[in-house]
Design an enzyme around this catalytic site. Structure first.
Site, PDB file in Angstrom:
ATOM      1  N   HIS A  34       0.856  -1.201   0.000  1.00 55.33           N
ATOM      2  CA  HIS A  34       0.000   0.000   0.000  1.00 55.33           C
ATOM      3  C   HIS A  34       0.880   1.234   0.000  1.00 55.33           C
ATOM      4  O   HIS A  34       1.948   1.226   0.624  1.00 55.33           O
ATOM      5  CB  HIS A  34      -0.907   0.009   1.249  1.00 55.33           C
ATOM      6  CG  HIS A  34      -2.061   0.933   1.110  1.00 55.33           C
ATOM      7  ND1 HIS A  34      -1.958   2.267   1.420  1.00 55.33           N
ATOM      8  CD2 HIS A  34      -3.322   0.731   0.666  1.00 55.33           C
ATOM      9  CE1 HIS A  34      -3.124   2.838   1.176  1.00 55.33           C
ATOM     10  NE2 HIS A  34      -3.972   1.939   0.723  1.00 55.33           N
ATOM     11  N   ASP A  83      -7.951  -5.349   0.047  1.00 50.91           N
ATOM     12  CA  ASP A  83      -8.462  -6.197  -1.031  1.00 50.91           C
ATOM     13  C   ASP A  83      -8.073  -7.663  -0.887  1.00 50.91           C
ATOM     14  O   ASP A  83      -8.533  -8.499  -1.652  1.00 50.91           O
ATOM     15  CB  ASP A  83      -7.954  -5.676  -2.386  1.00 50.91           C
ATOM     16  CG  ASP A  83      -8.538  -4.314  -2.715  1.00 50.91           C
ATOM     17  OD1 ASP A  83      -9.760  -4.156  -2.561  1.00 50.91           O
ATOM     18  OD2 ASP A  83      -7.786  -3.411  -3.096  1.00 50.91           O
TER      19      ASP A  83
HETATM   20  N1  CMC Z   1       4.152  -7.504  -4.881  1.00 50.08           N
HETATM   21  C1  CMC Z   1       5.497  -7.419  -5.054  1.00 50.08           C
HETATM   22  N2  CMC Z   1       6.222  -6.317  -4.855  1.00 50.08           N
HETATM   23  C2  CMC Z   1       5.575  -5.227  -4.455  1.00 50.08           C
HETATM   24  C3  CMC Z   1       4.180  -5.218  -4.241  1.00 50.08           C
HETATM   25  C4  CMC Z   1       3.478  -6.413  -4.479  1.00 50.08           C
HETATM   26  N3  CMC Z   1       2.149  -6.474  -4.282  1.00 50.08           N
HETATM   27  N4  CMC Z   1       3.791  -3.993  -3.843  1.00 50.08           N
HETATM   28  C5  CMC Z   1       4.914  -3.238  -3.808  1.00 50.08           C
HETATM   29  N5  CMC Z   1       5.989  -3.986  -4.172  1.00 50.08           N
HETATM   30  C6  CMC Z   1       7.394  -3.542  -4.208  1.00 50.08           C
HETATM   31  C7  CMC Z   1       7.691  -2.703  -5.435  1.00 50.08           C
HETATM   32  O1  CMC Z   1       8.146  -3.496  -6.504  1.00 50.08           O
HETATM   33  C8  CMC Z   1       8.750  -1.785  -4.900  1.00 50.08           C
HETATM   34  O2  CMC Z   1       9.962  -2.488  -4.843  1.00 50.08           O
HETATM   35  P1  CMC Z   1      11.370  -1.732  -5.099  1.00 50.08           P
HETATM   36  O3  CMC Z   1      11.504  -0.754  -3.965  1.00 50.08           O
HETATM   37  O4  CMC Z   1      12.399  -2.810  -5.091  1.00 50.08           O
HETATM   38  O5  CMC Z   1      11.240  -1.058  -6.433  1.00 50.08           O
HETATM   39  C9  CMC Z   1       8.319  -1.518  -3.458  1.00 50.08           C
HETATM   40  O6  CMC Z   1       7.584  -2.692  -3.087  1.00 50.08           O
HETATM   41  C10 CMC Z   1       7.445  -0.293  -3.293  1.00 50.08           C
HETATM   42  O7  CMC Z   1       6.323  -0.447  -4.134  1.00 50.08           O
HETATM   43  P2  CMC Z   1       5.744   0.703  -5.066  1.00 50.08           P
HETATM   44  O8  CMC Z   1       5.041   0.087  -6.235  1.00 50.08           O
HETATM   45  O9  CMC Z   1       6.813   1.712  -5.346  1.00 50.08           O
HETATM   46  O10 CMC Z   1       4.716   1.335  -4.063  1.00 50.08           O
HETATM   47  P3  CMC Z   1       3.493   2.220  -4.424  1.00 50.08           P
HETATM   48  O11 CMC Z   1       3.146   2.947  -3.217  1.00 50.08           O
HETATM   49  O12 CMC Z   1       3.752   3.010  -5.661  1.00 50.08           O
HETATM   50  O13 CMC Z   1       2.346   1.139  -4.823  1.00 50.08           O
HETATM   51  C11 CMC Z   1       0.574  -0.375  -4.656  1.00 50.08           C
HETATM   52  C12 CMC Z   1       1.374   0.723  -3.953  1.00 50.08           C
HETATM   53  C13 CMC Z   1      -0.694  -0.683  -3.853  1.00 50.08           C
HETATM   54  C14 CMC Z   1       0.129   0.108  -6.044  1.00 50.08           C
HETATM   55  C15 CMC Z   1       1.442  -1.651  -4.780  1.00 50.08           C
HETATM   56  O14 CMC Z   1       1.805  -2.116  -3.505  1.00 50.08           O
HETATM   57  C16 CMC Z   1       0.767  -2.762  -5.572  1.00 50.08           C
HETATM   58  O15 CMC Z   1       0.808  -2.756  -6.818  1.00 50.08           O
HETATM   59  N6  CMC Z   1       0.080  -3.723  -4.866  1.00 50.08           N
HETATM   60  C17 CMC Z   1      -0.675  -4.751  -5.549  1.00 50.08           C
HETATM   61  C18 CMC Z   1      -2.016  -4.201  -5.997  1.00 50.08           C
HETATM   62  C19 CMC Z   1      -2.971  -3.981  -4.840  1.00 50.08           C
HETATM   63  O16 CMC Z   1      -3.128  -4.813  -3.966  1.00 50.08           O
HETATM   64  N7  CMC Z   1      -3.654  -2.840  -4.858  1.00 50.08           N
HETATM   65  C20 CMC Z   1      -4.644  -2.466  -3.831  1.00 50.08           C
HETATM   66  C21 CMC Z   1      -4.185  -1.313  -3.007  1.00 50.08           C
HETATM   67  S1  CMC Z   1      -5.141  -1.069  -1.505  1.00 50.08           S
HETATM   68  C22 CMC Z   1      -6.733  -0.710  -1.988  1.00 50.08           C
HETATM   69  C23 CMC Z   1      -6.898   0.408  -2.922  1.00 50.08           C
HETATM   70  O17 CMC Z   1      -6.123   1.352  -2.986  1.00 50.08           O
HETATM   71  O18 CMC Z   1      -7.893   0.389  -3.628  1.00 50.08           O
END
Ligand code: CMC
Length: 436
Positions: free
Chosen positions: A311, A371
């Site tokens: 998140h 989720d």
């Molecule tokens: N699986 C694997 N790696 C992950 C995941 C994941 N689910 N989430 C984050 N990471 C890694 C990402 O690759 C990055 O690694 P590095 O620092 O080595 O590059 C690090 O963790 C930080 O992630 P980010 O993508 O830069 O973080 P963000 O804040 O931009 O993204 C997120 C947040 C929710 C989009 C992401 O965690 C994700 O894609 N999760 C899976 C989709 C999901 O469950 N979404 C629902 C979010 S909660 C409800 C809502 O908002 O509606």
């Protein structure tokens, strides 16, 4: 927001020019530097893709502390609301900034109930969609279409009109959601039944048949109500920020909410609940060990992510995920779930454990989010996967409209107009086509 007492001074190391910026102390959360005059004083923009450090507005609706895993609506902890409140009471709270007295809540519920029907002309919109259309596509279209019915006589600067808009949206979203499902499945539309509670009515419109008696299961209605509370608002997330940005031009609020539904649809946001269940089914069908999937999620050359994990704001267990996991356990127990449903929950819990003990997830503070478990509950309720995000949209509508209404009454609010770091060409001379 406290009156400004602190400042931050920024020095341009090239020119030696300085600017002193006010810093505000919120009632909770990190202090906020007001950079509004930075461009005027120094001629610079700030650069913050994804709004990693930017507060786009001030708001008194929802507080969340991602480090501690805290979520509060209007100051009330989500755990207390989940245990003691109801979705419609939470709607009142979010809109009015206080809990209602008994007669106020009765009036609120009664008024919402009076608005559950759609204009009959709206119903003809559905037949314009392909039968296999994703219900989120239908929802974006139909909620946007509400703007055509409520526009000319609406004054968005009038608080009372904004409240009527809120009543209409809260009331009509379940009707639109259920009709999207019925249309896609070739089933007759079911009109709302106002003697039922909010969530019972939704289940009734989704699952009843004109040819048979149908009584919504109170257990499912209660679980759905709880899930709706947990999804009601989440401060300035992607869809809410979209609603605010669209609404900041004084656009029609139904159109602004339709833009929020579009933003919610993506798998990185509300679409994740559908993606989680698809992932769990794939895992079960593959027969491969869970570590295979955790390894894939860690592999930067593989686009696979653990859906329902991570998140932007929570760097601790999402408090909503904890509550939803409990509801999931209880519901599957109480309704004697099928072995297939139980297997999905078992896989989810086992996957959570593998990930939570893996260095990659530990170092990045990646925990289950809202989720991760909700889809399993929806599936157990008989709700098909492509409807999961629709239910999220239904629940989040109150957050969108409360945030929109707050913005409309905020004297500091302006049309949203971000700037950019331009990296394209400049000053080219146009060449006639035959000379290129
Ligand atoms: N699986 C694997 N790696 C992950 C995941 C994941 N689910 N989430 C984050 N990471 C890694 C990402 O690759 C990055 O690694 P590095 O620092 O080595 O590059 C690090 O963790 C930080 O992630 P980010 O993508 O830069 O973080 P963000 O804040 O931009 O993204 C997120 C947040 C929710 C989009 C992401 O965690 C994700 O894609 N999760 C899976 C989709 C999901 O469950 N979404 C629902 C979010 S909660 C409800 C809502 O908002 O509606």
């Amino acid at each position: 927001m406290s009156s400004e007492t602190e400042t931050v001074t920024i020095t341009d190391n090239t020119t030696g020019k300085q600017v002193t910026l006010p810093m505000y102390t919120p009632t909770a959360g990190p202090k906020v530097i007001d950079i509004g005059k930075l461009y005027k004083e120094l001629g610079y923009f700030t650069y913050d893709p994804g709004f990693m450090s930017t507060a786009s507005c001030s708001s008194a609706i929802t507080f969340l502390d991602g480090g501690r895993g805290v979520l509060q609506y209007r100051g009330y902890p989500i755990e207390q609301l989940a245990e003691q409140s109801s979705y419609l009471e939470v709607c009142f709270l979010l809109l009015n900034n206080r809990l209602p007295k008994k007669e106020e809540l009765d009036y609120f519920i009664n008024t919402v109930t009076q608005h559950t029907m759609l204009h009959e002309a709206m119903i003809r919109f559905f037949s314009g969609f392909r039968r296999d259309a994703h219900p989120m596509a239908i929802m974006v279209g139909c909620v946007g279409a509400l703007a055509a019915f409520y526009h000319d006589h609406m004054d968005i600067h009038n608080e009372e009109h904004r409240m009527i808009t809120a009543y209409r949206l809260i009331a009509k979203m379940p009707t639109i959601a259920a009709m999207s499902y019925r249309y896609a499945n070739g089933k007759p539309f079911v009109y709302p039944r106002n003697s039922l509670s909010y969530t019972e009515n939704f289940l009734y419109m989704m699952f009843s048949m004109p040819s048979e008696e149908y009584t919504p299961d109170p257990l499912l209605a209660k679980a759905l109500d709880l899930i709706m509370i947990l999804h009601a608002d989440h401060e300035q997330n992607a869809s809410t920020s979209t609603v605010r940005l669209a609404g900041s031009s004084d656009a029609n609020p139904f159109a602004a909410v339709a833009s929020g539904i579009a933003a919610l649809w993506g798998p990185a946001h509300g679409g994740a609940n559908e993606a989680v269940v698809r992932m769990l089914i794939d895992i079960n069908e593959s027969g491969k060990p869970l570590q295979t999937f955790v390894d894939r999620a860690k592999d930067k050359n593989d686009s696979f992510r653990l859906m329902g994990f991570g998140h932007r704001v929570y760097k601790n267990y999402d408090p909503r995920a904890r509550l939803i996991r409990e509801i999931c356990h209880k519901l599957l127990n109480d309704m004697e779930a099928s072995s297939e449903q139980q297997k999905l929950l078992d896989t989810a819990m086992a996957l959570e454990q593998v990930a939570l003990h893996d260095d990659y997830f530990v170092e990045r503070n990646l925990y289950p989010n809202v989720d991760f478990y909700s889809g399993i509950i929806f599936l157990a309720m008989g709700i098909p996967m492509n409807m999961f995000t629709v239910i999220f949209a239904m629940a989040r509508t109150i957050g969108w409209i409360s945030q929109w209404s707050e913005m409309m009454s905020d004297h500091e609010a302006k049309i949203g107009r971000p700037r950019q770091l331009y990296t394209g060409a400049i000053d080219l001379d146009y060449l006639p086509i035959e000379k290129r």
